[in-house]
Each structure stands twice: as C-alpha cells, then as structure tokens.
Design a protein around this motif. Sequence first.
Motif, PDB file in Angstrom:
ATOM      1  N   LYS A 271      38.472  73.437  35.634  1.00 19.07           N
ATOM      2  CA  LYS A 271      37.406  74.205  34.975  1.00 19.07           C
ATOM      3  C   LYS A 271      37.069  73.675  33.589  1.00 19.07           C
ATOM      4  O   LYS A 271      36.002  73.980  33.067  1.00 19.07           O
ATOM      5  CB  LYS A 271      37.785  75.688  34.891  1.00 19.07           C
ATOM      6  N   ASP A 272      37.957  72.862  33.002  1.00 19.94           N
ATOM      7  CA  ASP A 272      37.652  72.261  31.710  1.00 19.94           C
ATOM      8  C   ASP A 272      37.264  70.784  31.829  1.00 19.94           C
ATOM      9  O   ASP A 272      37.272  70.050  30.854  1.00 19.94           O
ATOM     10  CB  ASP A 272      38.819  72.445  30.732  1.00 19.94           C
ATOM     11  N   ASP A 273      36.896  70.362  33.024  1.00 19.82           N
ATOM     12  CA  ASP A 273      36.408  69.001  33.263  1.00 19.82           C
ATOM     13  C   ASP A 273      35.136  68.750  32.450  1.00 19.82           C
ATOM     14  O   ASP A 273      34.349  69.680  32.205  1.00 19.82           O
ATOM     15  CB  ASP A 273      36.116  68.855  34.767  1.00 19.82           C
ATOM     16  N   ALA A 274      34.920  67.523  32.040  1.00 18.58           N
ATOM     17  CA  ALA A 274      33.732  67.185  31.236  1.00 18.58           C
ATOM     18  C   ALA A 274      32.441  67.561  31.951  1.00 18.58           C
ATOM     19  O   ALA A 274      31.485  68.022  31.318  1.00 18.58           O
ATOM     20  CB  ALA A 274      33.739  65.696  30.885  1.00 18.58           C
ATOM     21  N   ARG A 275      32.400  67.397  33.252  1.00 16.31           N
ATOM     22  CA  ARG A 275      31.186  67.753  34.004  1.00 16.31           C
ATOM     23  C   ARG A 275      30.947  69.256  33.949  1.00 16.31           C
ATOM     24  O   ARG A 275      29.820  69.717  33.758  1.00 16.31           O
ATOM     25  CB  ARG A 275      31.307  67.264  35.449  1.00 16.31           C
ATOM     26  N   VAL A 276      31.989  70.039  34.093  1.00 16.52           N
ATOM     27  CA  VAL A 276      31.873  71.500  34.037  1.00 16.52           C
ATOM     28  C   VAL A 276      31.451  71.931  32.638  1.00 16.52           C
ATOM     29  O   VAL A 276      30.612  72.829  32.481  1.00 16.52           O
ATOM     30  CB  VAL A 276      33.184  72.172  34.475  1.00 16.52           C
ATOM     31  N   ASN A 277      32.018  71.302  31.625  1.00 18.80           N
ATOM     32  CA  ASN A 277      31.605  71.623  30.253  1.00 18.80           C
ATOM     33  C   ASN A 277      30.124  71.338  30.054  1.00 18.80           C
ATOM     34  O   ASN A 277      29.414  72.127  29.418  1.00 18.80           O
ATOM     35  CB  ASN A 277      32.435  70.828  29.237  1.00 18.80           C
ATOM     36  N   ALA A 278      29.637  70.221  30.586  1.00 17.43           N
ATOM     37  CA  ALA A 278      28.230  69.864  30.410  1.00 17.43           C
ATOM     38  C   ALA A 278      27.310  70.871  31.094  1.00 17.43           C
ATOM     39  O   ALA A 278      26.417  71.444  30.465  1.00 17.43           O
ATOM     40  CB  ALA A 278      27.972  68.443  30.928  1.00 17.43           C
ATOM     41  N   PHE A 279      27.522  71.110  32.386  1.00 13.45           N
ATOM     42  CA  PHE A 279      26.585  72.031  33.059  1.00 13.45           C
ATOM     43  C   PHE A 279      26.820  73.473  32.638  1.00 13.45           C
ATOM     44  O   PHE A 279      25.893  74.283  32.640  1.00 13.45           O
ATOM     45  CB  PHE A 279      26.526  71.835  34.576  1.00 13.45           C
ATOM     46  N   GLY A 280      28.025  73.809  32.221  1.00  7.01           N
ATOM     47  CA  GLY A 280      28.281  75.158  31.710  1.00  7.01           C
ATOM     48  C   GLY A 280      27.540  75.414  30.404  1.00  7.01           C
ATOM     49  O   GLY A 280      27.027  76.519  30.177  1.00  7.01           O
ATOM     50  N   THR A 281      27.487  74.411  29.546  1.00  4.41           N
ATOM     51  CA  THR A 281      26.773  74.587  28.280  1.00  4.41           C
ATOM     52  C   THR A 281      25.264  74.588  28.507  1.00  4.41           C
ATOM     53  O   THR A 281      24.537  75.289  27.798  1.00  4.41           O
ATOM     54  CB  THR A 281      27.207  73.511  27.261  1.00  4.41           C
ATOM     55  N   VAL A 282      24.788  73.861  29.493  1.00  9.74           N
ATOM     56  CA  VAL A 282      23.368  73.947  29.866  1.00  9.74           C
ATOM     57  C   VAL A 282      23.058  75.366  30.339  1.00  9.74           C
ATOM     58  O   VAL A 282      22.024  75.939  29.967  1.00  9.74           O
ATOM     59  CB  VAL A 282      23.008  72.893  30.941  1.00  9.74           C
ATOM     60  N   ASP A 283      23.951  75.958  31.104  1.00  7.44           N
ATOM     61  CA  ASP A 283      23.778  77.343  31.553  1.00  7.44           C
ATOM     62  C   ASP A 283      23.761  78.292  30.355  1.00  7.44           C
ATOM     63  O   ASP A 283      22.953  79.228  30.292  1.00  7.44           O
ATOM     64  CB  ASP A 283      24.901  77.707  32.523  1.00  7.44           C
ATOM     65  N   GLU A 284      24.644  78.064  29.403  1.00 11.24           N
ATOM     66  CA  GLU A 284      24.674  78.889  28.193  1.00 11.24           C
ATOM     67  C   GLU A 284      23.360  78.764  27.424  1.00 11.24           C
ATOM     68  O   GLU A 284      22.811  79.769  26.930  1.00 11.24           O
ATOM     69  CB  GLU A 284      25.849  78.465  27.312  1.00 11.24           C
ATOM     70  N   ALA A 285      22.828  77.558  27.324  1.00 15.28           N
ATOM     71  CA  ALA A 285      21.539  77.352  26.649  1.00 15.28           C
ATOM     72  C   ALA A 285      20.431  78.115  27.371  1.00 15.28           C
ATOM     73  O   ALA A 285      19.563  78.726  26.733  1.00 15.28           O
ATOM     74  CB  ALA A 285      21.211  75.864  26.580  1.00 15.28           C
ATOM     75  N   ASN A 286      20.474  78.092  28.689  1.00 19.76           N
ATOM     76  CA  ASN A 286      19.480  78.814  29.479  1.00 19.76           C
ATOM     77  C   ASN A 286      19.583  80.319  29.197  1.00 19.76           C
ATOM     78  O   ASN A 286      18.562  81.002  29.050  1.00 19.76           O
ATOM     79  CB  ASN A 286      19.693  78.515  30.966  1.00 19.76           C
ATOM     80  N   SER A 287      20.789  80.822  29.091  1.00 20.12           N
ATOM     81  CA  SER A 287      20.975  82.238  28.770  1.00 20.12           C
ATOM     82  C   SER A 287      20.447  82.565  27.381  1.00 20.12           C
ATOM     83  O   SER A 287      19.861  83.630  27.162  1.00 20.12           O
ATOM     84  CB  SER A 287      22.455  82.610  28.862  1.00 20.12           C
TER      85      SER A 287
END
Length: 184
Positions: A28-44
């Motif tokens: 869950k702390d993989d670089a890919r997860v961090n990237a798309f998770g932060t994109v999701d946060e930006a969308n929120s």
Amino acid sequence: MGNRLSRIYTRTGDDGSTGLGDGSRVAKDDARVNAFGTVDEANSALGVLLAVALPEDIRPLLTRIQHQLFDLGGELCIPGHAAIQQGDVTALEQQLDHYNASLPALQEFILPAGGEAAARCHLARTIVRRAERETVTLARLEPVRSEALQYLNRLSDLLFVLARVLARVDGQGEVLWQHSRRHG
C-alpha cells in the motif's frame, strides 16, 4: 453496466497490500499507489472547491478536470495504460493562457489565501504539486508516460492562475507575502 462495487470491504488489503488495475498486488506504500492515491486526493480537493460558489465558466472546467484526474489515476493504477493525451495537456495550456491574460503581472509572491474559493483552489494546487512529485518518484522506478507528468505540471499552474482569478472574483484580492515585515 454491472455493479462495480457490490461489496465495499474485501479484507484483501488487511496484509498491507492492494490490487492494481492489472490484477497484480503491491504494498500500500508502493510508489505507484502513492502516485495514484495523491491524484485521487487532488481530485477530492477539487470536489471541495466545487462545493462553493464559483463563476459559471470555471465550474465546468473543474468538472472536466476531475474526470481527467480520474482517468490519470487509472493510467497510474494500470502499468502500461494510457489515458491522458497530449491534447489534454494542450487544453490546460489554452485555459492557462485564457485566464492569465486578464491578470496583472506578479511583482511579489502571494500567500494561499484570498477568500474561500481561492484558498480551496490553492489547497488543490498544492496537492496536485505533491501528486506530481509522487509521479516523478514513480517515474524513477518504472515507466511513466511524459503526458502524465506534463498534465500534472500544467494543472498545478492552472490552479495557481485560477486561485488568482477567484481571489479577485471574491473581492478579497490576493494576499501578498511581506518579505520585509517586522517580527515581534
């Protein structure tokens, strides 16, 4: 279309892993997860901005960007997938030029303030900047399309310009950083 989420909890992530769009599992702390998770946060954060009064020309622009951020999250979640195109980057540049044309040149740095909508826009901008940094980190480890990085870079610039516009629309104006202020 069938149900995408018939059950919200799956328990598959209880071990600290999560599934990518291609079916593979990563931490869950993989670089890919961090990237798309932060994109999701930006969308929120854009959703929070859309919850306040906005000029009618900005609202559909932000909604379109939310859809594109969802697409970008999918691109980052599925290794090898392409969703953001050069035309999306060009469209952001055109909006940047359009909104920036009426703004005075900056003589000083501005603080992330200027009324509720402007402050929310600044918050979204900083989250997009973090998404860009997280995506750069991912790109050092795995292939990431240049369009994804360009999109995030232009989007943060556009949100900066929109925050300036919103500060003026709100009537509060921009809050300039006072580099020679007194302490105490």
